[in-house]
Design an enzyme around this catalytic site. Structure first.
Site, short mmCIF file in Angstrom:
data_model
loop_
_atom_site.label_atom_id
_atom_site.label_comp_id
_atom_site.label_asym_id
_atom_site.label_seq_id
_atom_site.Cartn_x
_atom_site.Cartn_y
_atom_site.Cartn_z
N LYS A 16 -30.02 -6.89 42.16
CA LYS A 16 -32.06 -7.26 43.02
C LYS A 16 -32.40 -8.98 42.00
O LYS A 16 -32.29 -9.11 41.28
CB LYS A 16 -32.74 -6.27 42.86
CG LYS A 16 -34.01 -6.57 43.75
CD LYS A 16 -35.60 -5.54 44.16
CE LYS A 16 -36.68 -5.68 44.42
NZ LYS A 16 -37.63 -4.83 44.17
N SER B 228 -39.16 -3.04 48.91
CA SER B 228 -39.17 -4.26 48.49
C SER B 228 -37.50 -4.10 48.12
O SER B 228 -37.23 -5.77 48.32
CB SER B 228 -39.85 -4.73 47.35
OG SER B 228 -39.28 -4.03 46.07
N SER C 299 -40.03 1.15 45.60
CA SER C 299 -39.08 -0.14 46.66
C SER C 299 -37.44 0.22 46.13
O SER C 299 -37.26 -0.80 46.53
CB SER C 299 -39.65 -1.40 45.74
OG SER C 299 -40.86 -2.02 46.15
#
Lengths: 423, 92
Positions: free
Chosen positions: A28, A103, A127
């Site tokens: 990420k 997210s 997330s």
């Protein structure tokens, strides 16, 4: 068409030999990678190149993993759909007209589409679990303190953890084994996880396991999601587990408490982005406060501005006691409810998300509606607990995730229970 | 509805505290959204007092010199530098 799962596609090779050799991993884009651009999905950090690796990235490389790129995400982790990214939304590989969740949407989409074997995400209020559920893969939010946050660009320090996303429970647990453990560069880490073997717990043995189902987590869920959820519990029961309803009244306040705390921490954490040491400066001159305010107007998207402002408001004179202090009370109440539940049950179960994946663009106009979608995931972060989302059937062809929550450092228990769902 | 009034002036004031400029459209949009969101946060008024049982301990370490970033590395992402320092906006 590309899913837009990656903001930056570049390969970093790991060491020659290790438990992850031959495996590709998407990281990420809020996790620092030395020499490789790390944007947090924000225009503010479009050109930011970290001079050091996060601890988890060092561990990945030592374990022989090949990093294949930096995964798309909601800007600074602020979103439930990956649509607030300054680099455009990621599409859900299961249905490209839908969001992958957020997210960590790029991480989950990359794994679901086979663009990476494994991925790292971060979970501040769901997330990792939300995109895992929406893309039909497995995601683990570890106990607070199990995984080092050194090198993670902070959004809400007291809530967030880095964790694995993978196609199977065993693969996710094996990645967690690599990244878990104490780190002297993160004072909140604990000794737990130092010599873990979570992967070995994925043995599917749920004989005698007791599962608590808080009615508050199921009420109001989409009908198809609820049907898939109960079918998964019946399946676990058939394998020797038993489930019973429990009540956790505090979770009704969890979304409000979570957003007050997360926004307050964000308003403080994101104060560092003034364009001087890193980030877009805009080159403004004049009164320095005005120069910074203009740089921040240019660099931040709407959702980030909204959260910084609401957090500033919640901490401002006259409102601190009404919002921030009450949110901390609610956090203690949520912890207490979980403590009481775990006196009677081994794990707590819920649908990971109360709804199937949104259509792209569906939720952008109404931030409060988007926040409410996090109702089942945020209590876990408030209580610092571990939780896993594992695929549990479909509704109208769209994936449904089952969330299993464990007691503090009870990663083996949730891995074992989740592996039975795959049977 | 929230018992906390949120109008455009309030949004501008908070934006100034947070050092984030907003255009007029954003001010209007945020005022409406903040009324909704803060109204929802008012539910926290009903939270009971709870005994906190956290056993929090300070985690200390010796204050000793460790390897850190070089000056060059620390400056590598700055928009402007001068003589090995960060350079901020000119103070008028």
């Amino acid at each position: 068409m590309s899913l837009n799962a990656f903001i930056t596609k570049e390969t970093l090779d790991g060491s020659d030999d290790g438990p992850l050799s031959g495996k590709t991993v998407a990281v990420k884009d809020n996790i620092s990678t030395e020499g490789l651009r790390t944007t947090c999905g924000s225009a503010m950090l479009e050109d930011y190149v970290p001079p050091y690796d996060a601890t988890v990235v060092e561990l990945l490389k030592d374990a022989g993993a090949t990093i294949v790129g930096k995964a798309n995400m909601d800007e600074f982790g602020m979103g439930t759909t990956t649509e607030t990214s300054a680099f455009g939304p990621t599409k859900n590989p299961v249905d490209e007209s839908r969001v992958p969740g957020g997210s960590s949407g790029g991480s989950a989409a990359a794994v679901a589409a086979g663009e990476a074997d494994l991925a790292l995400g971060t979970d501040t209020g769901g997330s990792i679990r939300c995109p895992a559920a929406f893309c039909g893969v497995v995601g683990i939010k570890p106990t607070y303190g199990l995984v080092s946050r050194y090198g993670l660009v902070a959004y809400a320090n007291s809530l967030e953890q880095i964790g694995p996303i993978a196609p199977t429970v065993e693969d996710a647990a094996a990645l967690l084994d690599v990244i878990a453990g104490p780190d002297d560069r993160d004072g909140t880490t604990r000794d737990a996880g130092a010599d873990s073997n979570y992967a070995a717990a994925a043995d599917g043995d749920v004989e005698g396991l007791t599962i608590g189902v808080p009615t508050e987590f199921v009420e109001g869920a989409d009908e198809g999601v609820e049907a898939a959820f109960w079918a998964a519990l019946d399946e676990l029961e058939a394998q020797g587990a038993e489930y019973r309803e429990v009540s956790m009244p505090s979770v009704e306040k969890a979304v409000a408490a979570y957003y007050v705390i997360a926004m307050s921490e964000a308003s403080s954490n994101l104060a560092r982005f003034d364009g001087v040491r890193y980030g877009k400066s805009g080159g403004y001159d004049g009164n320095w406060n005005e120069a910074f305010a203009r740089a921040r107007e240019d660099g931040f998207g709407s959702e980030v501005k909204r959260r910084i402002l609401l957090g500033t408001y919640a901490l401002s004179a006259g409102y601190h006691d009404k919002y921030y202090a009450k949110a901390q009370d609610a956090r203690a109440w949520v912890k207490q409810d979980f403590d009481e539940a775990f006196e009677d049950v081994d794990v707590v179960a819920s649908p990971t998300m109360p709804v199937p994946p949104f259509e792209l663009g569906e939720s952008l106009d109404d931030p409060l509606q988007m926040y409410l979608a996090d109702a089942n995931t945020v209590p876990v972060n408030l209580a610092n607990l571990p939780a896993i989302s594992v695929p549990a059937g479909e509704t109208d062809g769209l994936p449904v995730g089952l969330q299993l929550i464990g007691p503090k450092f009870g990663e083996e228990t949730i891995v074992r229970a989740a592996s039975a769902v795959e049977n | 509805m929230s018992d906390t009034p949120v109008d455009a002036d309030e949004v501008r004031h908070v934006a100034e505290l947070a050092r984030v400029d907003l255009d007029e459209d954003e001010v209007e949009e945020f005022a409406a959204q903040f009324a909704d969101i803060l109204g929802y946060f008012d539910a926290l008024d009903e939270v009971p007092e709870v005994d906190r049982e956290d056993e929090l301990v300070n985690v200390m370490r010796p204050d000793e010199v460790r390897e850190g970033l070089t000056q060059e590395e620390a400056l590598s992402n700055a928009a402007e530098t001068e003589d090995g320092y960060f350079k901020g906006p000119r103070v008028s």
